[in-house]
Design an enzyme around this catalytic site. Sequence first.
Site, short mmCIF file in Angstrom:
data_model
loop_
_atom_site.label_atom_id
_atom_site.label_comp_id
_atom_site.label_asym_id
_atom_site.label_seq_id
_atom_site.Cartn_x
_atom_site.Cartn_y
_atom_site.Cartn_z
N CYS A 68 -3.56 1.86 14.83
CA CYS A 68 -3.43 2.15 13.54
C CYS A 68 -3.62 3.68 13.49
CB CYS A 68 -4.09 1.24 12.47
SG CYS A 68 -5.96 1.33 12.91
N ASN B 222 -8.16 3.68 13.45
CA ASN B 222 -8.78 2.78 14.51
C ASN B 222 -10.09 2.24 14.10
OD1 ASN B 222 -9.77 2.71 18.30
ND2 ASN B 222 -9.04 1.17 17.08
N CYS C 231 -10.19 0.01 10.77
CA CYS C 231 -9.97 -0.89 9.90
C CYS C 231 -8.93 -1.90 10.47
CB CYS C 231 -9.26 -0.38 8.64
SG CYS C 231 -10.49 0.57 7.78
N ARG C 232 -7.42 -1.53 10.55
CA ARG C 232 -6.66 -2.59 10.87
C ARG C 232 -6.52 -2.88 12.27
NH1 ARG C 232 -2.17 0.93 8.22
NH2 ARG C 232 -3.34 2.58 8.98
N SER C 233 -6.49 -1.84 13.30
CA SER C 233 -6.30 -2.26 14.88
C SER C 233 -7.34 -2.91 15.23
CB SER C 233 -5.67 -1.14 15.53
OG SER C 233 -6.64 0.10 15.42
N ASP D 179 -2.78 0.09 4.44
CA ASP D 179 -4.07 0.70 4.99
C ASP D 179 -5.02 0.12 3.96
OD1 ASP D 179 -6.27 2.13 5.58
OD2 ASP D 179 -4.94 4.19 5.82
P1 4NP Z 1 -7.09 2.12 9.87
O1 4NP Z 1 -7.53 2.83 8.31
O2 4NP Z 1 -6.11 3.39 10.07
O3 4NP Z 1 -6.71 1.09 9.60
O4 4NP Z 1 -8.25 2.67 10.66
C1 4NP Z 1 -7.96 4.19 8.08
C2 4NP Z 1 -9.49 4.43 8.36
C3 4NP Z 1 -9.74 5.78 8.10
C4 4NP Z 1 -8.81 6.72 7.52
C5 4NP Z 1 -7.32 6.39 7.20
C6 4NP Z 1 -7.14 4.89 7.70
N1 4NP Z 1 -9.06 7.94 7.19
O5 4NP Z 1 -8.27 8.95 6.62
O6 4NP Z 1 -10.20 8.46 7.30
#
Ligand code: 4NP
Length: 163
Positions: A14, A17, A19-21, A134
Amino acid sequence: MTGNKETFGVLFVCLGNICRSPLAEGIFIHMARQRGMLDRFDIDSAGTGAYHAGERADPRSIRVAKKHGVELVSIARQFQPREDIDRFDLIIAMDRENERNLLGKGAPRDRLRLMRSYDPALAGARGAELDVPDPYFGEGDGFQSVYDMLTRACSGLLVSIDR
Ligand code: 4NP
């Protein structure tokens, strides 16, 4: 499989790294273990960005996973084109933006997939329908809804690899 290795490598990717992955990774490890297939896989996750490198998963991902008996042990890291393309048979992007970024970093088209393309209920779906949204900036039950999407997709993924 790539090279001579014994295991099938699956990398979930993602943006951050956190939340989702890591959630996809934890769910997939849990399912593979339940089915006695864990030793057949090399499973990991990464982010296209490095903003959160070194951090544990977001507490909201850890919480929703724990509620369903899934433990998240992942530490965030950025996708490393050379090492990761060599190591993984399948690179699975959470959304189309991650997929575009991975292609830009040299990920081979034939080993790159969208996570929700493995959800049998989404056969024939296109565009935004195939994105795992997201949940980072969202409120409410975004993480539970992501958990549900990832569970359906991980289940389809296991079936597709096992065929
Ligand atoms: P992920 O979510 O891609 O599912 O881990 C996010 C976590 C942090 C951020 C964006 C998406 N950020 O902008 O900090």
